[in-house]
Design a protein around this motif. Structure first.
Motif, PDB file in Angstrom:
ATOM      1  N   THR A  41      84.254  16.419  13.060  1.00 35.02           N
ATOM      2  CA  THR A  41      84.435  17.663  13.882  1.00 35.02           C
ATOM      3  C   THR A  41      83.806  19.095  13.183  1.00 35.02           C
ATOM      4  O   THR A  41      83.417  20.033  13.737  1.00 35.02           O
ATOM      5  N   ASP A  42      83.291  18.789  11.807  1.00 35.48           N
ATOM      6  CA  ASP A  42      82.374  19.623  11.217  1.00 35.48           C
ATOM      7  C   ASP A  42      80.998  19.652  11.333  1.00 35.48           C
ATOM      8  O   ASP A  42      80.137  20.267  10.616  1.00 35.48           O
ATOM      9  N   HIS A  43      80.490  18.700  12.203  1.00 31.48           N
ATOM     10  CA  HIS A  43      79.155  18.488  12.197  1.00 31.48           C
ATOM     11  C   HIS A  43      78.786  19.165  13.519  1.00 31.48           C
ATOM     12  O   HIS A  43      79.244  19.132  14.864  1.00 31.48           O
ATOM     13  N   PRO A  44      77.558  20.053  13.312  1.00 33.65           N
ATOM     14  CA  PRO A  44      77.395  21.427  14.318  1.00 33.65           C
ATOM     15  C   PRO A  44      76.588  20.568  15.627  1.00 33.65           C
ATOM     16  O   PRO A  44      76.873  21.275  16.825  1.00 33.65           O
ATOM     17  N   THR A  45      76.126  19.774  15.506  1.00 31.54           N
ATOM     18  CA  THR A  45      75.241  19.116  16.538  1.00 31.54           C
ATOM     19  C   THR A  45      75.710  17.662  16.768  1.00 31.54           C
ATOM     20  O   THR A  45      75.085  16.857  17.752  1.00 31.54           O
ATOM     21  N   GLY A  46      76.854  17.106  16.255  1.00 33.53           N
ATOM     22  CA  GLY A  46      77.338  15.920  16.592  1.00 33.53           C
ATOM     23  C   GLY A  46      77.737  15.424  17.975  1.00 33.53           C
ATOM     24  O   GLY A  46      77.981  16.445  18.676  1.00 33.53           O
ATOM     25  N   LEU A  47      78.410  14.245  17.858  1.00 32.88           N
ATOM     26  CA  LEU A  47      78.914  13.756  19.059  1.00 32.88           C
ATOM     27  C   LEU A  47      80.200  14.166  19.398  1.00 32.88           C
ATOM     28  O   LEU A  47      80.734  13.978  20.501  1.00 32.88           O
ATOM     29  N   HIS A  48      80.762  14.304  18.248  1.00 29.58           N
ATOM     30  CA  HIS A  48      82.348  14.608  18.356  1.00 29.58           C
ATOM     31  C   HIS A  48      83.209  13.693  19.195  1.00 29.58           C
ATOM     32  O   HIS A  48      84.010  14.180  19.907  1.00 29.58           O
ATOM     33  N   ILE A  49      82.914  12.503  18.989  1.00 24.39           N
ATOM     34  CA  ILE A  49      83.696  11.570  19.489  1.00 24.39           C
ATOM     35  C   ILE A  49      85.102  11.378  18.700  1.00 24.39           C
ATOM     36  O   ILE A  49      85.381  11.378  17.732  1.00 24.39           O
ATOM     37  N   SER A  50      86.099  11.762  19.953  1.00 19.90           N
ATOM     38  CA  SER A  50      87.472  11.533  19.649  1.00 19.90           C
ATOM     39  C   SER A  50      87.971  10.328  20.442  1.00 19.90           C
ATOM     40  O   SER A  50      88.125  10.178  21.602  1.00 19.90           O
ATOM     41  N   ALA A  51      88.601   9.547  19.736  1.00 20.95           N
ATOM     42  CA  ALA A  51      88.975   8.180  20.195  1.00 20.95           C
ATOM     43  C   ALA A  51      90.604   8.003  19.946  1.00 20.95           C
ATOM     44  O   ALA A  51      91.237   8.551  19.204  1.00 20.95           O
ATOM     45  N   SER A  52      91.048   6.868  21.030  1.00 22.97           N
ATOM     46  CA  SER A  52      92.347   6.488  20.900  1.00 22.97           C
ATOM     47  C   SER A  52      92.382   4.913  20.929  1.00 22.97           C
ATOM     48  O   SER A  52      91.373   4.477  21.413  1.00 22.97           O
ATOM     49  N   THR A  53      93.601   4.158  20.686  1.00 20.50           N
ATOM     50  CA  THR A  53      93.679   2.815  20.799  1.00 20.50           C
ATOM     51  C   THR A  53      94.734   2.540  21.904  1.00 20.50           C
ATOM     52  O   THR A  53      95.839   3.197  21.757  1.00 20.50           O
ATOM     53  N   PRO A  54      94.660   1.956  22.847  1.00 23.72           N
ATOM     54  CA  PRO A  54      95.383   1.348  24.026  1.00 23.72           C
ATOM     55  C   PRO A  54      96.468   0.417  23.282  1.00 23.72           C
ATOM     56  O   PRO A  54      97.375   0.290  23.770  1.00 23.72           O
ATOM     57  N   ASP A  55      96.006  -0.246  22.249  1.00 21.85           N
ATOM     58  CA  ASP A  55      96.685  -1.877  21.765  1.00 21.85           C
ATOM     59  C   ASP A  55      96.585  -2.007  20.372  1.00 21.85           C
ATOM     60  O   ASP A  55      97.123  -3.223  20.005  1.00 21.85           O
ATOM     61  N   GLY A  56      95.862  -1.309  19.570  1.00 22.51           N
ATOM     62  CA  GLY A  56      95.890  -1.353  18.187  1.00 22.51           C
ATOM     63  C   GLY A  56      94.840  -2.327  17.919  1.00 22.51           C
ATOM     64  O   GLY A  56      94.399  -2.544  16.702  1.00 22.51           O
ATOM     65  N   VAL A  57      93.822  -2.901  18.933  1.00 26.98           N
ATOM     66  CA  VAL A  57      92.483  -3.533  18.507  1.00 26.98           C
ATOM     67  C   VAL A  57      91.288  -3.108  19.309  1.00 26.98           C
ATOM     68  O   VAL A  57      90.342  -3.576  19.141  1.00 26.98           O
ATOM     69  N   THR A  58      91.636  -2.403  20.211  1.00 26.37           N
ATOM     70  CA  THR A  58      90.508  -1.747  21.326  1.00 26.37           C
ATOM     71  C   THR A  58      90.454  -0.364  21.161  1.00 26.37           C
ATOM     72  O   THR A  58      91.588   0.202  20.931  1.00 26.37           O
ATOM     73  N   VAL A  59      89.234   0.357  21.064  1.00 26.47           N
ATOM     74  CA  VAL A  59      89.177   1.645  21.186  1.00 26.47           C
ATOM     75  C   VAL A  59      88.552   2.183  22.257  1.00 26.47           C
ATOM     76  O   VAL A  59      87.661   1.742  22.898  1.00 26.47           O
ATOM     77  N   GLU A  60      89.309   3.261  22.741  1.00 31.58           N
ATOM     78  CA  GLU A  60      88.416   3.920  24.026  1.00 31.58           C
ATOM     79  C   GLU A  60      88.284   5.606  23.654  1.00 31.58           C
ATOM     80  O   GLU A  60      88.836   5.978  22.792  1.00 31.58           O
ATOM     81  N   ALA A  61      87.207   6.207  24.265  1.00 24.54           N
ATOM     82  CA  ALA A  61      86.957   7.521  23.940  1.00 24.54           C
ATOM     83  C   ALA A  61      85.908   8.070  25.123  1.00 24.54           C
ATOM     84  O   ALA A  61      85.479   7.275  25.858  1.00 24.54           O
ATOM     85  N   GLU A  62      85.906   9.451  24.940  1.00 19.61           N
ATOM     86  CA  GLU A  62      84.608  10.003  25.952  1.00 19.61           C
ATOM     87  C   GLU A  62      83.717  10.737  25.074  1.00 19.61           C
ATOM     88  O   GLU A  62      84.139  11.187  24.006  1.00 19.61           O
ATOM     89  N   PHE A  63      82.512  10.729  25.629  1.00 22.98           N
ATOM     90  CA  PHE A  63      81.572  11.378  25.071  1.00 22.98           C
ATOM     91  C   PHE A  63      80.706  12.121  26.002  1.00 22.98           C
ATOM     92  O   PHE A  63      80.217  11.584  27.087  1.00 22.98           O
ATOM     93  N   THR A  64      80.655  13.307  25.987  1.00 27.04           N
ATOM     94  CA  THR A  64      79.723  14.258  26.983  1.00 27.04           C
ATOM     95  C   THR A  64      78.306  14.489  26.391  1.00 27.04           C
ATOM     96  O   THR A  64      78.151  15.089  25.184  1.00 27.04           O
ATOM     97  N   VAL A  65      77.285  14.080  26.941  1.00 29.75           N
ATOM     98  CA  VAL A  65      76.078  14.218  26.602  1.00 29.75           C
ATOM     99  C   VAL A  65      75.737  15.755  26.602  1.00 29.75           C
ATOM    100  O   VAL A  65      75.718  16.412  27.697  1.00 29.75           O
ATOM    101  N   GLY A  66      75.225  16.605  25.618  1.00 28.40           N
ATOM    102  CA  GLY A  66      74.797  17.877  25.571  1.00 28.40           C
ATOM    103  C   GLY A  66      73.275  18.081  25.417  1.00 28.40           C
ATOM    104  O   GLY A  66      72.716  17.096  25.302  1.00 28.40           O
ATOM    105  N   GLU A  67      73.186  19.139  25.453  1.00 24.90           N
ATOM    106  CA  GLU A  67      71.791  19.374  25.377  1.00 24.90           C
ATOM    107  C   GLU A  67      70.940  19.193  24.166  1.00 24.90           C
ATOM    108  O   GLU A  67      69.675  18.699  24.115  1.00 24.90           O
ATOM    109  N   ALA A  68      71.919  19.160  23.031  1.00 20.50           N
ATOM    110  CA  ALA A  68      71.136  18.815  21.505  1.00 20.50           C
ATOM    111  C   ALA A  68      71.154  17.479  21.683  1.00 20.50           C
ATOM    112  O   ALA A  68      70.471  16.766  20.617  1.00 20.50           O
TER     113      ALA A  68
END
Length: 184
Positions: A41-68
């Protein structure tokens, strides 16, 4: 995706199991390091991927491609998409409560991803053999069932936390991971 022998689990690899302390289904995973280019969250141009787990072994997230994050004009840079795959896969092995590092990452770029596009990321583990974890991920355009834009297969290697202290910043590790004692 055709995986190489390096990212294909060997016969007898164990299927992944949810760790007893894994977050419950639907839980957010949080950031493993605040300055990480992938999830921090403190990286100014990072991807800022925030993830969750639906089942304890799989991970899901969203990432929006920015101008940077563009390579060609108004299109995501392939290296940024590979980074997103590496990050989501890395988040999935974090569920096992053991530190891993990327040993190999194979990425297939299926279609261009314009700036402003939201990728729906998903990662899972196909098997564990000794210190090696064999994983896959995909990024879909617009929705979890949208067209695939990028796929990845990876080999991650389990390491001790001291690996990060020896090759990185021990004080930063101790500050961010209070549950680990790091002896450089």
């Amino acid at each position: 995706m055709t995986r190489s022998p390096v990212t294909t689990p060997p016969p007898g690899a164990e299927p992944p199991k949810a760790h007893p302390d894994a977050p419950p289904p639907g839980s957010a995973l949080g950031v493993h390091y605040s300055r990480c280019f992938g999830c921090g969250t403190d990286h100014p141009t990072g991807l800022h991927i925030s993830a969750s787990t639906p089942d304890g072994v799989t991970v899901e997230a969203e990432f929006t491609v920015g101008e940077a994050h563009q390579g060609a004009p108004m299109l995501a840079h392939g290296g940024v998409l590979a980074t997103a795959m590496d990050e989501i896969i890395g988040m999935s092995v974090w569920l096992f409560h053991k530190p891993y590092v990327t040993g190999r990452l194979e990425t297939d770029f299926v279609r261009p991803v314009p700036v402003g596009t939201t990728l729906h990321l998903r990662a899972w583990c196909n098997g564990i053999s000794g210190r090696k974890a064999y994983l896959e991920a995909e990024g879909r355009i617009g929705a979890p069932d949208g067209p695939v834009a990028v796929r990845a297969a990876a080999l991650f290697i389990e390491v001790e936390m001291e690996h990060f202290a020896r090759h990185g910043d021990a004080a930063a590790i101790a500050a961010e991971h209070h549950d680990y004692e790091v002896n450089p």
